[in-house]
Design a protein around this motif. Structure first.
Motif, PDB file in Angstrom:
ATOM      1  N   MET A   1       1.144   5.175  -0.314  1.00 59.22           N
ATOM      2  CA  MET A   1       0.753   3.607   0.016  1.00 59.22           C
ATOM      3  C   MET A   1       0.750   3.574   1.495  1.00 59.22           C
ATOM      4  O   MET A   1       1.814   3.867   2.079  1.00 59.22           O
ATOM      5  CB  MET A   1       1.704   2.775  -0.685  1.00 59.22           C
ATOM      6  CG  MET A   1       1.709   1.161  -0.431  1.00 59.22           C
ATOM      7  SD  MET A   1       2.717   0.279  -1.119  1.00 59.22           S
ATOM      8  CE  MET A   1       2.487   0.329  -2.917  1.00 59.22           C
ATOM      9  N   THR A  21       2.373   5.974   5.887  1.00 55.37           N
ATOM     10  CA  THR A  21       2.328   6.001   4.530  1.00 55.37           C
ATOM     11  C   THR A  21       3.760   6.273   4.000  1.00 55.37           C
ATOM     12  O   THR A  21       4.670   6.994   4.678  1.00 55.37           O
ATOM     13  CB  THR A  21       1.582   7.041   3.918  1.00 55.37           C
ATOM     14  OG1 THR A  21       2.023   8.519   4.397  1.00 55.37           O
ATOM     15  CG2 THR A  21      -0.043   6.876   4.270  1.00 55.37           C
ATOM     16  N   GLU A  26       6.377   3.736  -9.243  1.00 53.49           N
ATOM     17  CA  GLU A  26       5.369   2.901  -9.745  1.00 53.49           C
ATOM     18  C   GLU A  26       6.262   1.526  -9.880  1.00 53.49           C
ATOM     19  O   GLU A  26       5.659   0.479  -9.530  1.00 53.49           O
ATOM     20  CB  GLU A  26       4.916   3.292 -10.774  1.00 53.49           C
ATOM     21  CG  GLU A  26       3.662   2.280 -11.683  1.00 53.49           C
ATOM     22  CD  GLU A  26       3.287   2.985 -12.901  1.00 53.49           C
ATOM     23  OE1 GLU A  26       2.793   2.131 -13.910  1.00 53.49           O
ATOM     24  OE2 GLU A  26       3.275   4.302 -12.905  1.00 53.49           O
ATOM     25  N   SER A  29       6.668  -0.226  -6.680  1.00 53.55           N
ATOM     26  CA  SER A  29       5.567  -0.647  -5.753  1.00 53.55           C
ATOM     27  C   SER A  29       4.898  -1.975  -6.511  1.00 53.55           C
ATOM     28  O   SER A  29       4.341  -2.933  -5.960  1.00 53.55           O
ATOM     29  CB  SER A  29       4.370   0.409  -6.391  1.00 53.55           C
ATOM     30  OG  SER A  29       4.514   1.482  -5.498  1.00 53.55           O
ATOM     31  N   ASP A  58      -2.821   0.033  -1.651  1.00 59.52           N
ATOM     32  CA  ASP A  58      -2.639   0.490  -2.830  1.00 59.52           C
ATOM     33  C   ASP A  58      -4.086   1.002  -3.426  1.00 59.52           C
ATOM     34  O   ASP A  58      -4.808   0.017  -4.086  1.00 59.52           O
ATOM     35  CB  ASP A  58      -1.740  -0.080  -3.691  1.00 59.52           C
ATOM     36  CG  ASP A  58      -1.272   0.628  -4.722  1.00 59.52           C
ATOM     37  OD1 ASP A  58      -1.183   1.839  -4.569  1.00 59.52           O
ATOM     38  OD2 ASP A  58      -1.258   0.154  -5.835  1.00 59.52           O
ATOM     39  N   GLU A  59      -4.487   2.283  -3.245  1.00 60.58           N
ATOM     40  CA  GLU A  59      -5.784   2.690  -3.578  1.00 60.58           C
ATOM     41  C   GLU A  59      -6.843   1.797  -2.934  1.00 60.58           C
ATOM     42  O   GLU A  59      -7.095   1.935  -1.882  1.00 60.58           O
ATOM     43  CB  GLU A  59      -5.958   2.700  -5.082  1.00 60.58           C
ATOM     44  CG  GLU A  59      -4.707   3.758  -5.587  1.00 60.58           C
ATOM     45  CD  GLU A  59      -4.797   4.012  -6.948  1.00 60.58           C
ATOM     46  OE1 GLU A  59      -5.806   3.659  -7.778  1.00 60.58           O
ATOM     47  OE2 GLU A  59      -3.849   4.543  -7.501  1.00 60.58           O
TER      48      GLU A  59
END
Length: 86
Positions: A1, A21, A26, A29, A58-59
């Motif tokens: 992230m 980063t 998970e 997050s 996040d992506e």
């Protein structure tokens, strides 16, 4: 992230900035993203407090929020501690 954190204010007023980063599990997050989604008003009651400008990616999603010492959520505080203790 990916993250970008800008902290300003305080007694001496020296701003701090962190970018980079970080690996988060998970569950944490998800907690962090939920905390950033909540819009809370800043407090004018804290005279020499800090203001935290947080941005995480996040992506494909980008989340931004601004907090102060009075309304800083626990997941955001944990992330800041993790980053600054490294």
């Amino acid at each position: 992230m990916k993250y970008s954190i800008f902290i300003n204010g305080g007694f001496v007023g020296i701003p701090r900035e962190y970018e980079g980063t970080v690996q988060l599990d998970e569950e944490f997050s998800k907690e962090l993203i939920q905390a950033l989604k909540k819009k809370v008003p800043l407090s004018n009651e804290i005279r020499d407090g800090f203001t935290y400008h947080i941005k995480i990616e996040d992506e494909e999603q980008e989340y931004k929020a601004v907090f102060d010492d009075k309304n800083l959520p626990e997941p955001v505080l944990k992330m800041i501690r993790k980053i600054t203790d490294s």
